[in-house]
Design a protein around this motif. Sequence first.
Motif, PDB file in Angstrom:
ATOM      1  N   ALA A 182       0.820  -1.294  -0.047  1.00  0.00           N
ATOM      2  CA  ALA A 182       0.136  -0.116  -0.093  1.00  0.00           C
ATOM      3  C   ALA A 182       1.022   1.200   0.012  1.00  0.00           C
ATOM      4  O   ALA A 182       0.485   2.177  -0.489  1.00  0.00           O
ATOM      5  CB  ALA A 182      -0.818  -0.090   1.226  1.00  0.00           C
ATOM      6  N   ALA A 183       2.041   1.333   0.555  1.00  0.00           N
ATOM      7  CA  ALA A 183       2.995   2.362   0.453  1.00  0.00           C
ATOM      8  C   ALA A 183       4.377   1.889   1.237  1.00  0.00           C
ATOM      9  O   ALA A 183       4.392   0.899   1.738  1.00  0.00           O
ATOM     10  CB  ALA A 183       2.339   3.419   1.619  1.00  0.00           C
ATOM     11  N   THR A 184       5.284   2.629   0.747  1.00  0.00           N
ATOM     12  CA  THR A 184       6.505   2.505   1.266  1.00  0.00           C
ATOM     13  C   THR A 184       7.298   3.625   2.208  1.00  0.00           C
ATOM     14  O   THR A 184       7.061   4.736   1.597  1.00  0.00           O
ATOM     15  CB  THR A 184       7.572   2.042   0.300  1.00  0.00           C
ATOM     16  N   ILE A 185       7.613   3.548   3.304  1.00  0.00           N
ATOM     17  CA  ILE A 185       8.015   4.425   4.178  1.00  0.00           C
ATOM     18  C   ILE A 185       9.488   4.288   4.281  1.00  0.00           C
ATOM     19  O   ILE A 185      10.044   3.250   4.595  1.00  0.00           O
ATOM     20  CB  ILE A 185       7.460   4.546   5.527  1.00  0.00           C
ATOM     21  N   SER A 186      10.484   5.530   3.886  1.00  0.00           N
ATOM     22  CA  SER A 186      11.808   5.355   4.219  1.00  0.00           C
ATOM     23  C   SER A 186      12.263   5.990   5.587  1.00  0.00           C
ATOM     24  O   SER A 186      11.982   7.086   5.877  1.00  0.00           O
ATOM     25  CB  SER A 186      12.523   6.022   2.975  1.00  0.00           C
ATOM     26  N   ALA A 187      13.006   5.141   6.324  1.00  0.00           N
ATOM     27  CA  ALA A 187      13.155   5.334   7.641  1.00  0.00           C
ATOM     28  C   ALA A 187      14.539   5.838   7.922  1.00  0.00           C
ATOM     29  O   ALA A 187      15.348   5.133   7.183  1.00  0.00           O
ATOM     30  CB  ALA A 187      12.612   4.302   8.477  1.00  0.00           C
ATOM     31  N   GLY A 188      14.802   6.292   8.896  1.00  0.00           N
ATOM     32  CA  GLY A 188      16.211   6.807   9.262  1.00  0.00           C
ATOM     33  C   GLY A 188      16.861   7.545   8.140  1.00  0.00           C
ATOM     34  O   GLY A 188      16.261   8.576   7.596  1.00  0.00           O
ATOM     35  N   GLN A 189      18.075   7.146   7.704  1.00  0.00           N
ATOM     36  CA  GLN A 189      18.738   8.042   6.631  1.00  0.00           C
ATOM     37  C   GLN A 189      18.290   7.512   5.117  1.00  0.00           C
ATOM     38  O   GLN A 189      18.961   8.144   4.237  1.00  0.00           O
ATOM     39  CB  GLN A 189      20.230   7.939   6.726  1.00  0.00           C
TER      40      GLN A 189
END
Length: 368
Positions: A177-184
């Motif tokens: 449904a979605a991609t979240i880029s986390a951290g750096q």
Amino acid sequence: MIAQETGTVLEKRDAWPGVSRVWVALDSDGSRVSALSYLDIVGTPKPGDRLLLNTNALRKGLGTGGDAFVIANLDAEGETALPEGHMMKARYTPQQMMVNALDDPASQSHDAIDALEDLEGMSVVVAGLHSAVGPIAAGFRAHSPAARLVYVHTDWAALPVAYSRANARLREEGLLAATISAGQSFGGDAEAVSIPSALAAARAHFEADAVIVAQGPGNLGTGTRWGFGSIAIADALHAACAMGARAIHAPRVSEADPRERHVGLSHHSRIVLERMLFPSVELPCVQAPNRREIDESIAGSYASINRARLARGAQQHHVVETSPDGLEQALRDLPIRVSTMGRGLDEDYASFLYSALAGALAASEATR
């Protein structure tokens, strides 16, 4: 040190969301090489543009050696508007960038993320390899085709989400449904400062029913017990447990890896499960009587790990027998070709099956 070379764009090669690849003639020797440009960083090069390239991997012939990477377009014109937020990624590198993070005070989702107290048993599947993402989604979708599955892309390997054509395809086909880029890491449908805030955002902003946490392509290992990038799965599993999620580990397994340390249950999974985790997590195991020799080996490794944890006074992990029915077809129906270390589904079936089992487990009711 970065091997820097300049060259001129000859023509477009191909593109996918967030990426443009072009053919470039190097100034040094006139050779024709493929160069990859991240649109979030340097935009889309045009024929005739002069580029500054990073050719480290290309010259070393590494796994990413098929492409040079565009550092800068020397003929770029115009200014880029900065986002409203103040979150910086790839911080203190020459290519640091500002992003609109969901947990930034300027975000409309900020208060909802801050207010989230508990993930209320939401399944969070944590994997050590990017190649597990598609199979986990396949296993999950086989049991919950209408549920919302969100992928949290960590910064343990490739930082740009756009590098993964598999992720782009899974998003296009609606398996994620979605991609979240986390951290750096950067370049997802949304940005988050940390894995915990990404988990909160998946629930509060994207209304996720389940989440996959895994790195992008490019796992780094040294052959030692401690020196590998995906050892950080322990941090993600800790975060999931601390936030009230149902934590599931998609184990790294293989029945075809030429390296003994990765055959059966990989030492990467074993060291995390036995030594790096304080809480217990759920582990998928092939349901009897469907087990093959490789499955008995993995079940034996789980038992050994739990004995070692018990001897140290730690909680034993929950080994959950999970049916493999329908999962092979689900894997074959994926819109991507599954691959790990160059091996496909028929060459290393167990590798992908156990990821699909973890996805199927995530779709089932909690067994605690």
